[in-house]
Design a protein around this motif. Structure first.
Motif, PDB file in Angstrom:
ATOM      1  N   UNK A   1      24.617  26.768  58.540  1.00 35.42           N
ATOM      2  CA  UNK A   1      24.822  28.204  58.856  1.00 35.42           C
ATOM      3  C   UNK A   1      26.001  28.611  59.493  1.00 35.42           C
ATOM      4  N   UNK A   2      26.660  29.282  58.594  1.00 34.35           N
ATOM      5  CA  UNK A   2      28.380  29.724  58.806  1.00 34.35           C
ATOM      6  C   UNK A   2      27.985  30.996  59.802  1.00 34.35           C
ATOM      7  N   UNK A   3      28.794  30.924  60.888  1.00 34.06           N
ATOM      8  CA  UNK A   3      28.651  32.149  61.850  1.00 34.06           C
ATOM      9  C   UNK A   3      30.057  32.652  62.191  1.00 34.06           C
ATOM     10  N   UNK A   4      30.148  33.871  62.257  1.00 37.74           N
ATOM     11  CA  UNK A   4      31.502  34.590  62.336  1.00 37.74           C
ATOM     12  C   UNK A   4      31.053  35.964  63.126  1.00 37.74           C
ATOM     13  N   UNK A   5      32.079  36.357  63.831  1.00 38.41           N
ATOM     14  CA  UNK A   5      32.140  37.589  64.431  1.00 38.41           C
ATOM     15  C   UNK A   5      33.347  38.588  64.208  1.00 38.41           C
ATOM     16  N   UNK A   6      33.459  39.798  64.963  1.00 35.40           N
ATOM     17  CA  UNK A   6      34.511  40.539  64.804  1.00 35.40           C
ATOM     18  C   UNK A   6      34.810  41.267  66.209  1.00 35.40           C
ATOM     19  N   UNK A   7      35.597  40.524  67.272  1.00 34.52           N
ATOM     20  CA  UNK A   7      35.758  41.033  68.544  1.00 34.52           C
ATOM     21  C   UNK A   7      37.449  40.784  68.805  1.00 34.52           C
ATOM     22  N   UNK A   8      38.116  41.402  69.257  1.00 31.02           N
ATOM     23  CA  UNK A   8      39.607  41.173  69.762  1.00 31.02           C
ATOM     24  C   UNK A   8      39.822  39.854  70.208  1.00 31.02           C
ATOM     25  N   UNK A   9      40.746  39.278  69.634  1.00 29.70           N
ATOM     26  CA  UNK A   9      40.821  37.741  70.022  1.00 29.70           C
ATOM     27  C   UNK A   9      41.386  37.322  71.410  1.00 29.70           C
ATOM     28  N   UNK A  10      41.898  38.628  72.225  1.00 34.03           N
ATOM     29  CA  UNK A  10      42.070  38.194  73.519  1.00 34.03           C
ATOM     30  C   UNK A  10      41.266  38.811  74.373  1.00 34.03           C
ATOM     31  N   UNK A  11      40.568  38.084  75.239  1.00 34.97           N
ATOM     32  CA  UNK A  11      39.326  38.145  75.959  1.00 34.97           C
ATOM     33  C   UNK A  11      39.642  37.949  77.605  1.00 34.97           C
ATOM     34  N   UNK A  12      40.166  38.662  78.517  1.00 30.68           N
ATOM     35  CA  UNK A  12      40.631  38.185  79.744  1.00 30.68           C
ATOM     36  C   UNK A  12      39.093  37.996  80.390  1.00 30.68           C
ATOM     37  N   UNK A  13      39.198  36.423  81.173  1.00 30.45           N
ATOM     38  CA  UNK A  13      38.072  36.705  81.920  1.00 30.45           C
ATOM     39  C   UNK A  13      37.133  35.691  81.273  1.00 30.45           C
ATOM     40  N   UNK A  14      36.898  35.507  79.923  1.00 28.30           N
ATOM     41  CA  UNK A  14      36.181  34.805  79.143  1.00 28.30           C
ATOM     42  C   UNK A  14      36.489  33.210  79.047  1.00 28.30           C
TER      43      UNK A  14
END
Length: 594
Positions: free
Chosen positions: A320-333
């Motif tokens: 299963x190929x998984x992907x998403x679209x979230x800004x790559x800089x995620x402070x605190x994550x």
């Protein structure tokens, strides 16, 4: 919440500026087109990736994936100038979109891949870009490659979006008979219940009694077009949904699925009440022009890299190929990921199969393998997780379990146990200042906080806030790169935000009323005025002459930096040729008494 008011707007070229509902917050303006975004390598973020197995006689079958990221083209400068002509000091923010679709347009006689002839969903990251993923057969991928390479073909596209806002308020009440309305509208809808919004508005410009509508109130009669637009807003909010256009005609559509099951009876609408609704926006797009420019300079492999060889999978093994679209800089994550679970299928497989993977930026993609029995379909559930580090320490948050199937899983921002709220600043602002943000929220009775920064190397971040958090706010401090000046904003509600010079009332054109403070002792009072951001030269100084007959005039100037938005003044040189001393810096938002 950003709430554009559909009752008041200002045209600005191909864009439109909407007033804020009830005058609270910034004005909102729409983009005039979509562009292909720029990737981390500085090239247009469009790729056609081909995949094939090691042995053409064995699975998997060859295929391709067209990937591109789109970003709105926001006419910030003309929109700011147009708004400031009417309202000095007013602020702007670009419109935010949550969904929509894209449709490729080919000239007559040009064949598109079968998979590209339908609308393609747009997955927005909440602020600045949308991702497109289109899986193609081997034949479709080769056809798409040839279309990208052929510069003689004027391939275009249209993006179909919806803008959320507040419907116009009219002192009217509407009584609607659903059965009669259903009958009147049936012939105007296609097989999927779709109708173009402009056609729906046209219907409401006609005889409303034939549609089963009775309108009461307001004398004289309201403007027919304003009433029709308002009724279309109410229909969209109460009974409609976004719908992809059935054909590329440049119009936005909605689906009236309620028509089939609305039942009998009557409905009453009070059009004087605020109503949150949606209006379509169709934008042009030329996705392949940028790709062709890259091919001319860097070759085809910059856009169509060599095929990826997919190793054969053992019988019963699925990937299963998984992907998403979230800004790559995620402070605190500290980490985000997903867990797949295939429940037991006795007797062939008595135990559950569980596998997890971390999604690492910038790709935010992973391949997860599940070992099932040879006769099973690829059915599973997925649940996301986030390890969050805020002012209280580190904690793992788990998302809800969702059923899924198939070998591709696309995760939207809503799938995660946090809200990723994009915060970004445009280049014009970051050239003048660094941006420091502080987000606060309440969870389980305790206050938590998270700090972040925006700069030229990191212009966009996604602030993570637990989904069950309440009263999330954000405040900013802007620190000038020249000198030690600071500006502050907020706290205000945490929502997607693109900061820029347009966000500051200090930036742009200013008009200051200059007037005599009481009766003048002299027949003429002349003063020099100098914008704070201009050097003291003859062409920069503005001279105003005030007299008892004309004791008031207007000083107009332009502040190119919000950190230097004021002005100074002095008495103009008299007969002795010596001017007075310059004053302290004055506020552009107050009148000047001399």
């Amino acid at each position: 919440m950003r709430r554009p008011d559909f009752q008041q707007s200002i045209p600005c070229g191909e864009s439109r500026i909407y007033y804020p509902f009830e005058g609270r917050g910034p004005h909102v303006f729409t983009p005039d087109s979509l562009d292909v975004a720029t990737g981390p390598d500085g090239l247009p973020d469009i790729r056609l990736q081909l995949y094939r197995g090691q042995n053409p006689m064995l699975p998997p079958q060859p295929y391709g994936v067209l990937q591109l990221r789109l970003t709105p083209h926001n006419p910030i400068e003309p929109a700011t100038a147009r708004l400031r002509e009417l309202h000095a000091g007013a602020t702007l923010e670009p419109a935010i979109f949550a969904g929509g679709c894209m449709r490729l347009l080919a000239p007559d006689g040009v064949e598109l891949p079968a998979e590209a002839r339908q609308s393609i969903p747009l997955a927005w990251n909440g602020l600045t870009n949308a991702r497109v993923l289109l899986r193609l057969s081997a034949e479709g991928a080769q056809l798409m490659k040839s279309l990208i390479q052929d510069e003689t073909l004027p391939l275009q596209a249209q993006a179909e979006l919806e803008l959320a806002g507040i419907a116009p308020r009219l002192p009217l009440r509407v009584r609607l008979d659903p059965a009669r309305f259903r009958t009147a509208m049936a012939a105007r809808l296609d097989a999927e219940g779709r109708i173009a919004r402009e056609e729906l508005v046209s219907v409401f410009c006609g005889d409303l009694s034939k549609l089963g509508l009775e309108v009461e109130g307001m004398a004289p009669a309201p403007d027919p077009m304003e009433l029709a637009e308002t009724l279309a807003d109410w229909v969209r909010a109460r009974f409609g949904a976004f719908a992809a256009s059935p054909k590329a005609d440049g119009r936005g559509y909605l689906a009236l699925s309620w028509i089939d099951d609305s039942g009998s009876g009557h409905m009453e609408w009070d059009l004087s009440q605020p109503l949150y609704s949606w209006r379509p926006l169709v934008l042009p797009l030329r996705p392949f022009e940028a790709a062709r420019q890259v091919i001319r300079t860097a070759g085809t492999q910059a856009i169509v890299p060599p095929p990826i060889i997919v190793p054969p999978l053992p019988t019963g093994m699925y990937q299963v190929d998984v992907s998403t679209n979230i800004p790559e800089v995620r402070p605190g994550v500290a980490a985000i990921g997903v867990t797949l679970r295939a429940p037991p299928r006795p007797p062939s497989r008595p135990q559950a199969v569980v596998a997890s993977a971390e999604l690492i930026p910038p790709a935010d993609a992973a391949s997860i393998r599940l070992k099932l029995s040879p006769t099973e379909r690829l059915d599973y559930t997925y649940a996301t997780f986030v390890i969050l580090e805020d002012s209280r320490g580190a904690v793992q948050l788990d998302g809800r379990e969702v059923a899924a199937s198939g070998d591709r899983l696309y995760l939207t921002p809503d799938d995660f146990p946090v809200r990723f709220v994009p915060q970004a600043a445009d280049r014009s602002l970051l050239e003048l200042a660094s941006v420091h943000g502080l987000c606060r929220w309440i969870e389980d009775g305790a206050t938590a906080s998270l700090v972040f920064e925006l700069d030229q190397d990191r212009p966009e971040v996604a602030v993570p806030v637990p989904v069950h958090a309440a009263e999330a706010t954000v405040e900013f401090e802007f620190r000038s790169r020249e000198g030690d000046r600071k500006l502050r904003s907020g706290p205000g509600p945490l929502e997607p935000r693109l900061l820029g010079l347009h966000s500051f009332p200090e930036f742009g054109s200013h008009e200051v009323v200059v007037e005599l403070d009481g009766p003048a002792a002299e027949p003429l009072v002349a003063i020099d005025l100098l914008p704070e951001n201009r050097p003291e030269t003859a062409d920069a100084i503005v001279v105003l002459a005030l007299t008892p007959d004309r004791p008031r005039k207007t000083f107009t100037y332009y502040a190119s930096s919000p950190f230097q938005a004021g002005y100074r003044y002095r008495r103009h040189a008299g007969s002795d040729g010596v001017p007075g001393p310059w004053s302290d810096v004055q506020s552009p938002f107050e009148r000047l008494l001399v």
